[in-house]
Design a protein around this motif. Structure first.
Motif, short mmCIF file in Angstrom:
data_model
loop_
_atom_site.label_atom_id
_atom_site.label_comp_id
_atom_site.label_asym_id
_atom_site.label_seq_id
_atom_site.Cartn_x
_atom_site.Cartn_y
_atom_site.Cartn_z
N GLU A 273 33.64 19.97 10.16
CA GLU A 273 34.60 19.24 9.32
C GLU A 273 36.03 19.64 9.68
O GLU A 273 36.92 18.79 9.77
CB GLU A 273 34.32 19.49 7.84
CG GLU A 273 35.29 18.80 6.90
CD GLU A 273 35.31 17.28 7.04
OE1 GLU A 273 36.33 16.67 6.67
OE2 GLU A 273 34.33 16.68 7.52
N GLY A 274 36.25 20.91 9.89
CA GLY A 274 37.58 21.37 10.30
C GLY A 274 37.97 20.80 11.65
O GLY A 274 39.12 20.39 11.86
N ILE B 174 41.07 16.95 15.04
CA ILE B 174 41.05 15.84 16.00
C ILE B 174 41.76 14.63 15.40
O ILE B 174 42.57 13.97 16.06
CB ILE B 174 39.60 15.50 16.41
CG1 ILE B 174 38.94 16.68 17.12
CG2 ILE B 174 39.55 14.23 17.25
CD1 ILE B 174 39.47 17.00 18.48
N ASP B 175 41.47 14.31 14.12
CA ASP B 175 42.13 13.18 13.46
C ASP B 175 43.64 13.36 13.41
O ASP B 175 44.41 12.43 13.66
CB ASP B 175 41.59 12.97 12.04
CG ASP B 175 40.18 12.42 12.01
OD1 ASP B 175 39.69 11.96 13.08
OD2 ASP B 175 39.55 12.45 10.93
N LEU B 176 44.09 14.57 13.07
CA LEU B 176 45.53 14.84 13.00
C LEU B 176 46.18 14.77 14.38
O LEU B 176 47.29 14.25 14.53
CB LEU B 176 45.79 16.19 12.35
CG LEU B 176 45.51 16.26 10.85
CD1 LEU B 176 45.61 17.70 10.35
CD2 LEU B 176 46.46 15.35 10.09
N GLU B 177 45.49 15.27 15.41
CA GLU B 177 46.02 15.17 16.76
C GLU B 177 46.14 13.71 17.20
O GLU B 177 47.13 13.33 17.83
CB GLU B 177 45.15 15.95 17.74
CG GLU B 177 45.30 17.45 17.61
CD GLU B 177 44.35 18.23 18.51
OE1 GLU B 177 43.37 17.64 19.04
OE2 GLU B 177 44.59 19.44 18.70
N LEU C 27 51.79 8.42 16.40
CA LEU C 27 53.16 8.43 15.87
C LEU C 27 54.19 8.69 16.97
O LEU C 27 55.27 8.10 16.96
CB LEU C 27 53.29 9.46 14.75
CG LEU C 27 52.56 9.12 13.47
CD1 LEU C 27 52.61 10.29 12.49
CD2 LEU C 27 53.12 7.87 12.82
N GLN C 28 53.85 9.56 17.90
CA GLN C 28 54.76 9.81 19.02
C GLN C 28 54.94 8.54 19.86
O GLN C 28 56.06 8.23 20.28
CB GLN C 28 54.23 10.94 19.90
CG GLN C 28 54.39 12.30 19.28
CD GLN C 28 53.69 13.40 20.07
OE1 GLN C 28 52.73 13.15 20.82
NE2 GLN C 28 54.16 14.62 19.90
#
Length: 138
Positions: free
Chosen positions: A67-68, A73-76, A82-83
């Motif tokens: 889960e972590g 991975i989702d945040l990356e 966004l970049q």
């Protein structure tokens, strides 16, 4: 062909990532690394997916649970998206400044909204006086 082209079947992808094919199926079920599907519903992995799988293995080796790892991975992925969006907006702004210099000016309105102004003009100032008396009861 680029790094996101779905080229590899699950057995090849598992070998390139140094994992068992069943592990890749589990990661797909959990949404950690989701490959594209062919019309026949078989999984096809890209080089981008292989890099992600290697990152999952690295994070797992450092003691993170699945889960972590999924959250990381989702945040990356979100940061990458966004970049890319910021780069697009910067390019659009640069094009706008080159093709029509001084055409538009933007300011913040009183309610926090974006206000478009003509070049050389200012937003009207709010000159109201607000008095606050904490001892006054209603």
């Amino acid at each position: 062909m680029d790094e996101r082209s779905p080229l590899f079947a699950i057995t090849v992808a598992a070998e390139l990532a140094g994992m068992h094919p069943q592990t890749l199926r589990q990661y797909d079920r959990l949404g950690i690394v989701s490959p594209t599907r062919t019309p026949g519903k078989s999984r096809r992995y890209s080089m981008h997916d292989i890099v992600k799988l290697r990152e999952v293995a690295r994070l797992s080796g450092e003691g993170l649970n699945l889960e972590g790892i999924r959250r990381i991975i989702d945040l990356e992925d979100l940061v990458t998206a966004l970049q890319a969006r910021v780069r697009d907006l910067e390019a659009t702004l640069a094009d706008e400044l080159l093709t029509r210099p001084g055409r538009r000016v933007f300011a913040a309105g009183q309610d926090g909204d974006v206000v478009t102004l003509r070049a050389g003009t200012r937003t009207p100032r709010n000159t109201q006086l607000v008095v606050w008396n904490p001892l006054r009861r209603r």
